[in-house]
Design an enzyme around this catalytic site. Structure first.
Site, PDB file in Angstrom:
ATOM      1  N   ARG A  19      15.081  22.045 -11.970  1.00 13.18           N
ATOM      2  CA  ARG A  19      14.494  21.302 -10.857  1.00 13.18           C
ATOM      3  C   ARG A  19      12.958  21.384 -10.923  1.00 13.18           C
ATOM      4  O   ARG A  19      12.279  20.458 -11.355  1.00 13.18           O
ATOM      5  CB  ARG A  19      15.027  21.841  -9.507  1.00 13.18           C
ATOM      6  CG  ARG A  19      14.884  20.868  -8.341  1.00 13.18           C
ATOM      7  CD  ARG A  19      13.575  20.915  -7.607  1.00 13.18           C
ATOM      8  NE  ARG A  19      13.272  22.244  -7.077  1.00 13.18           N
ATOM      9  CZ  ARG A  19      12.087  22.597  -6.605  1.00 13.18           C
ATOM     10  NH1 ARG A  19      11.091  21.708  -6.581  1.00 13.18           N
ATOM     11  NH2 ARG A  19      11.863  23.829  -6.167  1.00 13.18           N
ATOM     12  N   HIS A 213       4.353  30.702  -8.839  1.00 15.01           N
ATOM     13  CA  HIS A 213       3.788  29.949  -9.962  1.00 15.01           C
ATOM     14  C   HIS A 213       2.680  30.796 -10.581  1.00 15.01           C
ATOM     15  O   HIS A 213       2.023  31.577  -9.887  1.00 15.01           O
ATOM     16  CB  HIS A 213       3.243  28.601  -9.485  1.00 15.01           C
ATOM     17  CG  HIS A 213       4.313  27.564  -9.278  1.00 15.01           C
ATOM     18  ND1 HIS A 213       4.277  26.316  -9.856  1.00 15.01           N
ATOM     19  CD2 HIS A 213       5.463  27.617  -8.565  1.00 15.01           C
ATOM     20  CE1 HIS A 213       5.353  25.632  -9.496  1.00 15.01           C
ATOM     21  NE2 HIS A 213       6.083  26.389  -8.698  1.00 15.01           N
ATOM     22  N   CYS A 244       1.601  22.236 -10.953  1.00 13.65           N
ATOM     23  CA  CYS A 244       1.077  22.135  -9.594  1.00 13.65           C
ATOM     24  C   CYS A 244       0.585  20.704  -9.417  1.00 13.65           C
ATOM     25  O   CYS A 244      -0.240  20.227 -10.191  1.00 13.65           O
ATOM     26  CB  CYS A 244      -0.068  23.120  -9.408  1.00 13.65           C
ATOM     27  SG  CYS A 244      -0.898  22.947  -7.823  1.00 13.65           S
TER      28      CYS A 244
END
Lengths: 316, 316
Positions: A19, A213, A244
């Protein structure tokens, strides 16, 4: 003054590469390629897998075939197959595809929500009530995600009171598994430790998940801080794919392989076979035709270096 | 059971890019380029700089002009200019170049020392005695480095007793500033915490420095663990240049900018102007003609993202 660090015996890995790792990739994968990745993830022993999302296919073309993927995949015993859904329509599509676990996500940032949806976070969450009802009727389980929890491009650091407000709204809906998401990679280990300590105490009924992240290289450091407050469930993406939205070229999700390698080096069991997880990462890199952001795929594990040197000595 | 993390008010940065960052780069820099980098480092506020090494010029051609660099550099008040030397000959060259601080390095790994020098670490350290005498006579200060302290390609993890033995040998020589070096990037945060706690207690007279490489992505996580035991002095290299002799293509030293960014995000003062340190990193990248391994140079600081978004809103 010294700190006291603790090391839990186990930690859980959620593989979100299918995803979050893929969603912004321009090369659209075939369902067959996704199935191959999924098989590889399951073979490595990962027990929680986010296979895709039910968002508008025009907004995220890579996710358009999540329903087909769900219908065609083999379901392994004991594995949770999760999808991300933004609303009831998405949840209904997840149900139609035979899925039983979905994650509802909302940005905790008022400015972010206003800019993107012209609503407040709580207004957006009004739509979650019907989702919870639908899930209850149809035997589905819902988890929640607080995106921008560790910082926001509009607002910078999000006040604790705001995180508490959204957490309470999720709890009011009966949703107790909550992911704290850092898609912009702004979390620092200290922030994780301080906010994490507070949230763990304030909301003992919540099962927290950390979605990190590696935008500014701090993801593994943040994971270590999370362990200190008892947060032991981590999202990761194969080969560190992902990114991002606001920072072109930035590093992506924390690499599943790097996360597992570090945890195993600290004698924290994940139940995952790292060598096999590395095969998943390499497969993803072959399919996408480029390297991701995984250190361990690049440099090998600690034990690989020692084995190579031993082999070289033997060959002398 | 939860951990208790502590955050010191300050930490110190040693910029080792001119030595460890460059030493394996094929492109040989001119003395002028090194002087430009040095000026930039000083301008950023870094107070400890490893400018090069006095090793055999055929072994490390990039370091052949360290003497010339030392003679030509401006010396800023309050800045420590350090070089790495392997032996008395190197120390004498450092003295001739007007330097007053040198670091003697030895691998703590018996197998590593035997394979590369056919000596034990303690045998290698016998040569350090005359160095200490020379330094005392000539007003020079000596520090030490324990290389492979966090793992070794031949031996894997190094036993605590071995680290203690080499530490005692340094102390017997009167050397009390010691760097624990991880050029293969094998340290895990738990190892740093457990070994670090032990060493801090066992040798309270030692000033410890941590030299981390980001080979497997764990460098910043290790730095956070080091803070918990009161180790607050860290080597870093501009733009994350450097590498590992045994792993072609592996990531290098922890990036100075990433380290400073993380520390500042945790309200730990380094005395360095991060924006200026980033200029040093960019300069190094321009000179070497390629990107290093710095996240912050790639993605910007947390505050840059917020500023960019504010600017974009204003321009709407």
């Amino acid at each position: 003054m010294n700190g006291t660090m603790v090391w839990p015996a186990t930690a859980a890995i959620c593989e979100v590469g299918l995803r979050d790792g893929l969603q912004n990739e321009k090369k659209l994968l075939s369902v067959e390629e996704k199935l191959e990745l999924l098989d590889s993830i399951v073979a490595s022993g990962v027990k929680i897998i986010e296979i895709g999302s039910f968002v508008h296919p025009k907004a995220v073309p890579q996710m358009a075939d999540t329903g087909e993927l769900a219908k065609r995949m083999k379901r392994a015993e004991g594995v949770e197959y999760r999808v991300l859904v933004p609303n009831l329509k998405g949840l209904e599509r997840a149900y139609d595809a035979g899925l039983t676990k979905a994650k509802l996500t909302v940005s905790v940032s008022e400015s972010h929500c206003r800019a993107n949806f012209n609503q407040t976070p709580l207004q957006m969450m009004e739509g979650f009530g019907p989702c919870v009802e639908f899930a209850a009727k149809n035997g589905m389980v819902i988890s929640g995600a607080l995106s921008s929890a560790w910082g926001c491009a509009w607002e910078g650091k999000i006040p604790t009171a705001q995180i508490e407000k959204i957490t309470r709204a999720f709890l009011d809906l009966g949703i107790t598994e909550l992911s704290l998401s850092d898609a912009t990679g702004m979390a620092s280990p200290r922030h994780i430790y301080e906010m994490g300590s507070h949230l763990k105490k304030a909301f003992p009924e919540v099962s927290w998940v950390l979605h990190l992240h590696n935008t500014r290289g701090m993801a593994l450091a943040c994971a270590v801080a999370a362990l200190q407050v008892g947060i032991t469930t981590f999202d990761g993406a194969f080969a560190g794919f992902g990114g991002c939205n606001f920072i072109p070229g930035a590093a992506g999700n924390v690499s599943t392989e790097d996360l597992i390698h570090m945890l195993h080096e600290m004698d924290i069991d994940t139940g995952v076979d790292l060598a096999k997880a590395m095969e998943t990462g390499r497969l993803a890199q072959r399919i996408l035709g480029r390297a991701g952001g995984s250190y361990v795929l690049q440099a090998g594990r600690n034990c690989d270096l020692v084995a190579q040197k031993a082999q070289a000595q033997q060959n002398k």
